[in-house]
Design an enzyme around this catalytic site. Structure first.
Site, PDB file in Angstrom:
ATOM      1  N   ASP A  38      -9.250 -98.193  25.503  1.00  0.00           N
ATOM      2  CA  ASP A  38      -9.157 -99.585  25.050  1.00  0.00           C
ATOM      3  C   ASP A  38      -7.701-100.020  24.927  1.00  0.00           C
ATOM      4  OD1 ASP A  38     -10.140-102.028  24.261  1.00  0.00           O
ATOM      5  OD2 ASP A  38     -10.594-101.405  22.207  1.00  0.00           O
ATOM      6  N   GLY A  53      -5.798-105.059  27.837  1.00  0.00           N
ATOM      7  CA  GLY A  53      -5.477-106.488  27.745  1.00  0.00           C
ATOM      8  C   GLY A  53      -4.279-106.723  26.838  1.00  0.00           C
ATOM      9  N   ARG A  54      -4.282-106.042  25.681  1.00  0.00           N
ATOM     10  CA  ARG A  54      -3.163-106.206  24.741  1.00  0.00           C
ATOM     11  C   ARG A  54      -1.871-105.658  25.313  1.00  0.00           C
ATOM     12  NH1 ARG A  54      -6.595-103.740  20.016  1.00  0.00           N
ATOM     13  NH2 ARG A  54      -8.006-103.491  21.807  1.00  0.00           N
ATOM     14  N   HIS A  74      -5.160-103.396  33.182  1.00  0.00           N
ATOM     15  CA  HIS A  74      -6.195-102.536  33.770  1.00  0.00           C
ATOM     16  C   HIS A  74      -5.584-101.679  34.875  1.00  0.00           C
ATOM     17  CE1 HIS A  74      -9.045-104.632  31.395  1.00  0.00           C
ATOM     18  NE2 HIS A  74      -9.095-105.734  32.115  1.00  0.00           N
ATOM     19  N   SER A 112     -18.602-101.333  29.792  1.00  0.00           N
ATOM     20  CA  SER A 112     -19.795-101.317  28.946  1.00  0.00           C
ATOM     21  C   SER A 112     -20.780-102.384  29.406  1.00  0.00           C
ATOM     22  CB  SER A 112     -19.416-101.562  27.483  1.00  0.00           C
ATOM     23  OG  SER A 112     -19.080-102.929  27.287  1.00  0.00           O
ATOM     24  N   THR A 113     -22.035-102.240  28.968  1.00  0.00           N
ATOM     25  CA  THR A 113     -23.035-103.262  29.303  1.00  0.00           C
ATOM     26  C   THR A 113     -22.632-104.606  28.697  1.00  0.00           C
ATOM     27  OG1 THR A 113     -24.307-102.389  27.446  1.00  0.00           O
ATOM     28  CG2 THR A 113     -25.034-101.748  29.625  1.00  0.00           C
ATOM     29  N   GLU A 114     -21.840-104.555  27.616  1.00  0.00           N
ATOM     30  CA  GLU A 114     -21.381-105.792  26.977  1.00  0.00           C
ATOM     31  C   GLU A 114     -20.189-106.410  27.706  1.00  0.00           C
ATOM     32  OE1 GLU A 114     -22.118-102.942  25.216  1.00  0.00           O
ATOM     33  OE2 GLU A 114     -24.047-103.743  24.565  1.00  0.00           O
ATOM     34  N   ARG A 144     -17.480-110.861  29.705  1.00  0.00           N
ATOM     35  CA  ARG A 144     -16.113-111.323  30.006  1.00  0.00           C
ATOM     36  C   ARG A 144     -16.136-112.335  31.159  1.00  0.00           C
ATOM     37  NH1 ARG A 144     -12.025-106.280  28.896  1.00  0.00           N
ATOM     38  NH2 ARG A 144     -12.987-105.686  26.922  1.00  0.00           N
ATOM     39  N   LEU A 153     -13.279 -79.575  36.770  1.00  0.00           N
ATOM     40  CA  LEU A 153     -13.630 -80.592  35.779  1.00  0.00           C
ATOM     41  C   LEU A 153     -14.749 -81.508  36.274  1.00  0.00           C
ATOM     42  CD1 LEU A 153     -12.723 -82.165  33.117  1.00  0.00           C
ATOM     43  CD2 LEU A 153     -11.379 -83.589  34.663  1.00  0.00           C
ATOM     44  N   ARG A 193     -10.401 -92.794  20.815  1.00  0.00           N
ATOM     45  CA  ARG A 193     -10.351 -94.227  21.093  1.00  0.00           C
ATOM     46  C   ARG A 193      -8.907 -94.680  20.991  1.00  0.00           C
ATOM     47  NH1 ARG A 193     -14.460 -99.121  20.231  1.00  0.00           N
ATOM     48  NH2 ARG A 193     -13.162-100.696  21.231  1.00  0.00           N
ATOM     49  N   SER A 241     -18.450 -99.152  19.643  1.00  0.00           N
ATOM     50  CA  SER A 241     -18.773-100.085  20.733  1.00  0.00           C
ATOM     51  C   SER A 241     -19.857 -99.567  21.687  1.00  0.00           C
ATOM     52  CB  SER A 241     -17.493-100.443  21.516  1.00  0.00           C
ATOM     53  OG  SER A 241     -16.518-100.997  20.663  1.00  0.00           O
TER      54      SER A 241
HETATM   55  C1  IPE Z   1     -15.091-100.645  24.808  1.00  0.00           C
HETATM   56  O1  IPE Z   1     -14.013-101.506  24.753  1.00  0.00           O
HETATM   57  C2  IPE Z   1     -15.588-100.543  26.221  1.00  0.00           C
HETATM   58  C3  IPE Z   1     -14.691 -99.846  27.145  1.00  0.00           C
HETATM   59  C4  IPE Z   1     -13.586 -99.251  26.820  1.00  0.00           C
HETATM   60  C5  IPE Z   1     -15.131 -99.855  28.521  1.00  0.00           C
HETATM   61  P1  IPE Z   1     -14.221-103.056  24.409  1.00  0.00           P
HETATM   62  O2  IPE Z   1     -12.863-103.674  24.397  1.00  0.00           O
HETATM   63  O3  IPE Z   1     -15.218-103.661  25.305  1.00  0.00           O
HETATM   64  O4  IPE Z   1     -14.839-102.986  22.939  1.00  0.00           O
HETATM   65  P2  IPE Z   1     -14.868-104.071  21.773  1.00  0.00           P
HETATM   66  O5  IPE Z   1     -15.336-105.363  22.381  1.00  0.00           O
HETATM   67  O6  IPE Z   1     -13.474-104.179  21.252  1.00  0.00           O
HETATM   68  O7  IPE Z   1     -15.800-103.493  20.764  1.00  0.00           O
HETATM   69  C1  IPE Z   2     -10.171-101.665  27.944  1.00  0.00           C
HETATM   70  O1  IPE Z   2      -9.197-102.608  27.683  1.00  0.00           O
HETATM   71  C2  IPE Z   2     -10.765-101.804  29.329  1.00  0.00           C
HETATM   72  C3  IPE Z   2     -12.150-102.298  29.322  1.00  0.00           C
HETATM   73  C4  IPE Z   2     -12.862-102.565  28.270  1.00  0.00           C
HETATM   74  C5  IPE Z   2     -12.765-102.488  30.621  1.00  0.00           C
HETATM   75  P1  IPE Z   2      -9.559-104.068  27.192  1.00  0.00           P
HETATM   76  O2  IPE Z   2      -9.720-104.946  28.387  1.00  0.00           O
HETATM   77  O3  IPE Z   2     -10.707-104.066  26.262  1.00  0.00           O
HETATM   78  O4  IPE Z   2      -8.221-104.454  26.417  1.00  0.00           O
HETATM   79  P2  IPE Z   2      -8.102-105.221  25.034  1.00  0.00           P
HETATM   80  O5  IPE Z   2      -8.994-104.540  24.060  1.00  0.00           O
HETATM   81  O6  IPE Z   2      -8.504-106.630  25.301  1.00  0.00           O
HETATM   82  O7  IPE Z   2      -6.663-105.089  24.668  1.00  0.00           O
HETATM   83 MG    MG Z   3     -10.928-103.919  24.271  1.00  0.00          MG
END
Ligand code: IPE
Ligand code: IPE
Ligand code: MG
Length: 247
Positions: free
Chosen positions: A33, A36-37, A50, A78-80, A84, A144, A195, A203
């Site tokens: 995770d 984006g930040r 990414h 993730s499924t969620e 985006r 692995l 994490r 998540s």
């Molecule tokens: C969890 O990260 C999913 C993956 C790393 C693929 P998210 O960024 O989607 O999780 P939330 O939304 O902060 O819980």
């Molecule tokens: C994790 O980074 C990658 C995926 C969830 C696909 P994020 O895209 O969630 O980055 P943040 O959490 O917005 O910084």
């Molecule tokens: Mg994230």
């Protein structure tokens, strides 16, 4: 290096002095995770994060291979994450197919095997094709196991497992029977869940399998999480006392 050089099975492994070679986690699962930040603090588009994250993936895979970790599960989508914007979803899928194509020979050289946990058939066709091709090419490797959690949701996984069990004629589930129908069938539960980016939540990741996993959350953002960070996480894991409810 010298104190365990006599162990033939580990003679090819490069285990840093900070780690006990006898207590390397069998299965490490990572919620990658903070991409984006990472990009945002640099004034870059999220996709740049990414893209840089792919370098961290390569380092995690290589390091786990060198340490003799058996399974590395990476939460990649993730499924969620379908919630985006479409452009970001497309970019993530494109990046995945591109990275696989680019990395598969290197993975093969490093004896890596590939598996996918998630609702595979709902992934874009070109991504499915690239994954299938890669899994096929790597299927006889004995190093692995790289398990990509893709279009993965733990609740969906449990539902899919129950339905698969019912279709197979199961009338009453035990823990073993349910586990046998999960996407992760045959894979030992994670010893260590990492994490990045500091979020204190799971998540919808591996809810069944992490019942007794050790958790490690670091503020480091995924694109900055490299081999030394992974080794630090494993060192902390090795200092934990796993009780599994006993004394
Ligand atoms: C969890 O990260 C999913 C993956 C790393 C693929 P998210 O960024 O989607 O999780 P939330 O939304 O902060 O819980
Ligand atoms: C994790 O980074 C990658 C995926 C969830 C696909 P994020 O895209 O969630 O980055 P943040 O959490 O917005 O910084
Ligand atoms: Mg994230």
């Amino acid at each position: 290096m010298t104190h365990h050089a006599s162990h033939a099975a580990r003679s090819t492994k490069r285990v840093p002095d900070a780690l006990d070679p006898d207590r390397i986690p069998r299965h490490i699962a990572i919620i990658m995770d903070g991409n984006g930040r990472w990009a945002k603090t640099r004034g870059l588009p999220r996709v740049a994060g990414h893209k840089m994250g792919v370098d961290s993936v390569r380092e995690a895979v290589r390091t786990c291979g060198e340490l003799g970790v058996q399974v590395l599960t990476l939460y990649a989508f993730s499924t969620e994450n379908w919630l985006r914007p479409e452009a970001e979803v497309n970019e993530l899928m494109r990046l995945l197919a591109w990275a696989l194509k680019r990395e598969v020979s290197e993975l093969n050289k490093n004896h890596v095997r590939l598996a996918v946990s998630g609702r595979f058939e709902k992934l874009p066709k070109n991504v499915q094709a690239e994954l299938t091709r890669s899994m096929e090419k790597l299927k006889n490797n004995e190093g692995l196991l790289l398990n990509l959690a893709l279009n993965y949701g733990a609740r969906q996984e449990i539902i899919d497992a129950v339905n698969a069990g019912i279709r197979a004629g199961v009338h009453e589930f035990t823990e073993e029977i349910l586990a046998r129908h999960l996407y992760t069938a045959g894979i030992p539960d994670p010893d260590l869940v990492i994490r990045t980016s500091g979020e204190m939540r799971v998540s919808n990741f591996l809810l069944w399998q992490i019942a007794y996993s050790e958790l490690y959350v670091t503020p480091t953002l995924w694109p900055d999480f490299r081999a030394p960070n992974l080794i630090e996480a494993i060192a902390e894991y090795q200092g934990r006392h796993r009780r599994f409810g006993g004394l």
